[in-house]
Design a protein around this motif. Structure first.
Motif, short mmCIF file in Angstrom:
data_model
loop_
_atom_site.label_atom_id
_atom_site.label_comp_id
_atom_site.label_asym_id
_atom_site.label_seq_id
_atom_site.Cartn_x
_atom_site.Cartn_y
_atom_site.Cartn_z
N THR A 267 -17.78 5.81 -5.67
CA THR A 267 -17.47 7.18 -5.23
C THR A 267 -16.38 7.22 -4.17
OG1 THR A 267 -19.26 7.08 -3.61
CG2 THR A 267 -19.77 8.01 -5.79
N THR A 268 -16.13 6.10 -3.52
CA THR A 268 -15.08 6.02 -2.51
C THR A 268 -14.14 4.88 -2.84
OG1 THR A 268 -16.43 4.58 -1.10
CG2 THR A 268 -16.58 6.96 -0.71
N SER B 27 0.84 -1.20 0.00
CA SER B 27 0.00 0.00 0.00
C SER B 27 0.87 1.24 0.00
CB SER B 27 -0.93 0.00 1.22
OG SER B 27 -0.17 0.00 2.43
N VAL B 28 0.25 2.38 -0.23
CA VAL B 28 0.93 3.67 -0.24
C VAL B 28 0.16 4.59 0.70
CG1 VAL B 28 1.63 5.64 -1.63
CG2 VAL B 28 1.76 3.35 -2.58
N ASP B 29 0.87 5.30 1.55
CA ASP B 29 0.22 6.19 2.52
C ASP B 29 -0.52 7.33 1.82
OD1 ASP B 29 1.24 4.67 4.57
OD2 ASP B 29 2.99 5.95 4.88
N ASN B 30 -1.68 7.67 2.35
CA ASN B 30 -2.45 8.82 1.90
C ASN B 30 -2.71 8.80 0.39
OD1 ASN B 30 -2.30 9.93 4.55
ND2 ASN B 30 -0.24 10.66 4.10
N SER B 31 -2.93 7.61 -0.14
CA SER B 31 -3.20 7.49 -1.56
C SER B 31 -4.65 7.07 -1.77
CB SER B 31 -2.27 6.45 -2.19
OG SER B 31 -2.55 6.31 -3.56
N ASN B 32 -5.35 7.83 -2.57
CA ASN B 32 -6.77 7.60 -2.82
C ASN B 32 -6.93 6.57 -3.93
OD1 ASN B 32 -9.51 7.97 -2.46
ND2 ASN B 32 -9.61 9.66 -3.91
N VAL B 33 -6.56 5.32 -3.62
CA VAL B 33 -6.59 4.26 -4.62
C VAL B 33 -6.98 2.95 -3.95
CG1 VAL B 33 -4.13 3.77 -4.32
CG2 VAL B 33 -5.25 3.12 -6.45
N ASP B 34 -7.71 2.10 -4.67
CA ASP B 34 -8.13 0.81 -4.12
C ASP B 34 -6.91 -0.04 -3.79
OD1 ASP B 34 -10.79 1.51 -4.49
OD2 ASP B 34 -10.91 0.59 -6.46
N THR B 35 -6.94 -0.70 -2.63
CA THR B 35 -5.81 -1.49 -2.15
C THR B 35 -6.29 -2.81 -1.57
OG1 THR B 35 -4.60 0.54 -1.59
CG2 THR B 35 -3.81 -1.51 -0.61
#
Length: 360
Positions: free
Chosen positions: A323-324, A157-165
């Protein structure tokens, strides 16, 4: 203008992004192309709106294709880890069942120019990407998000990234590894991890360190070496831990491939496993369960991980666009085999009799 004019869908999508971001269409166009006249705040707002709407930035000088290609790109760093090859196989099966083809891209994707080299493929051909190579300091995830390319991170994962993980709870997994060895009586426990700039290395080591600190072992007394997720790195790190004035009695390896290197180092030093050294890994790769290795390890649910990542990506591609973002945290199992045992010098009453797998 006719409804079937090829340029109409593009203008409509640009206007949708403009409406969502509350700016002019011309501002959207400039923001998505990286025009220097657009402020960082406006550019971020436009990129966020584009990502939410599923807007795809077309290749420069080429019209948007009319139909999807049904091709997914899967990015991995290397193929030496059997866990990764298993992940690839399950991703292939999941996409194949959904009627999609898969292209394997072997690249670290750690630098911006990596994406630039692959831009014709990523922008003009692929319907989406599964990225298994994310590093904490990589600009690639941000750039892919800026280009509004459907994307799912898997394993890391990547911190503070608005992407599905899709990943496991690596902090909990590290704590479970430490708990297992501590309850066997080990107090001198070393950690050999992969790259420092990955969420897996950071979180697994941090979970172990926090748990051991809670049991009264000072963080500065716990040897920790970062390297690579390779057998060679596991070997060299273990040789360091086993050659000092206070050699460890147990080693937590960042993955099973590194654990192989640790076992080789112990053999080279004439140290018996598990009588003199306990070794624990992560992944539960196929070789780990064989009689030859019989490795105690933290099992990741690789098939579930692959199928969840595939489902999340296809949801992004086929809409309606969520949307999220989603963060799927999958359960782990501690599998005890023959490479861990009670420490011969353990304090009285500290050895655990628990030998069953732990589940979360």
């Amino acid at each position: 203008m006719h409804d079937d004019d090829e340029s109409a869908p593009q203008k409509k999508k640009l206007k949708d992004v403009a409406d969502r971001a509350g700016v002019a269409v011309s501002t959207v166009s400039r923001a998505l192309s990286g025009h220097p006249a657009i402020s960082a705040a406006t550019r971020d707002a436009v990129q966020e709106a584009a990502a939410q709407l599923g807007y795809r930035l077309p290749m420069q000088g080429r019209k948007l294709r009319k139909a999807a290609t049904k091709v997914i790109g899967v990015v991995v760093e290397a193929l030496h880890n059997p866990f990764i090859t298993s992940l690839i196989a399950h991703l292939h099966d999941a996409f194949d069942e959904a009627g999609y083809h898969m292209i394997l891209i072997i690249d670290s994707m750690s630098e911006s120019n990596c994406l630039q080299k692959l831009r014709p493929l990523v922008d003009g051909y692929l319907d989406g990407l599964v990225l298994a190579t994310a590093t904490l300091d990589s600009p690639i995830v941000t750039e892919l998000k800026r280009r509004a390319i459907p994307l799912v991170l898997v394993i890391r994962s990547v911190d503070n990234s608005n992407v599905d993980t899709v990943e496991i709870d690596n902090v909990h997994a590290g704590a479970e590894a430490a708990r297992h060895l501590f309850e066997l009586g080990h107090r001198r426990i070393g950690l050999v991890m992969g790259q420092r700039n990955t969420s897996t290395s950071r979180d697994r080591s941090e979970g172990a360190l926090i748990w051991l600190e809670s049991q009264g072992i000072r963080r500065q007394d716990i040897p920790l070496i970062f390297g690579m997720y390779t057998m060679e790195s596991g070997y060299s790190s273990a040789m360091t831990l086993l050659s000092g004035p206070q050699p460890v009695s147990a080693i937590i390896a960042g993955n099973d491939t590194m654990a192989l290197g640790v076992l080789e180092a112990a053999k080279r030093k004439g140290i018996a496993v598990p009588q003199q050294l306990s070794v624990l890994g992560f992944d539960d790769m196929p070789l780990a369960g064989t009689h030859v290795m019989s490795l105690t390890t933290i099992r990741q649910p690789v098939e579930t991980m692959a199928r969840t990542a595939a489902r999340r990506l296809l949801d992004r591609i086929n809409g309606p666009i969520p949307t999220t973002v989603s963060r799927d945290v999958l359960p782990i199992h501690l599998i005890q085999r023959e490479t861990t045992a009670a420490c011969l010098s353990a304090p009285v009453g500290s050895q655990s009799q628990r030998t069953h797998s732990q589940t979360r």
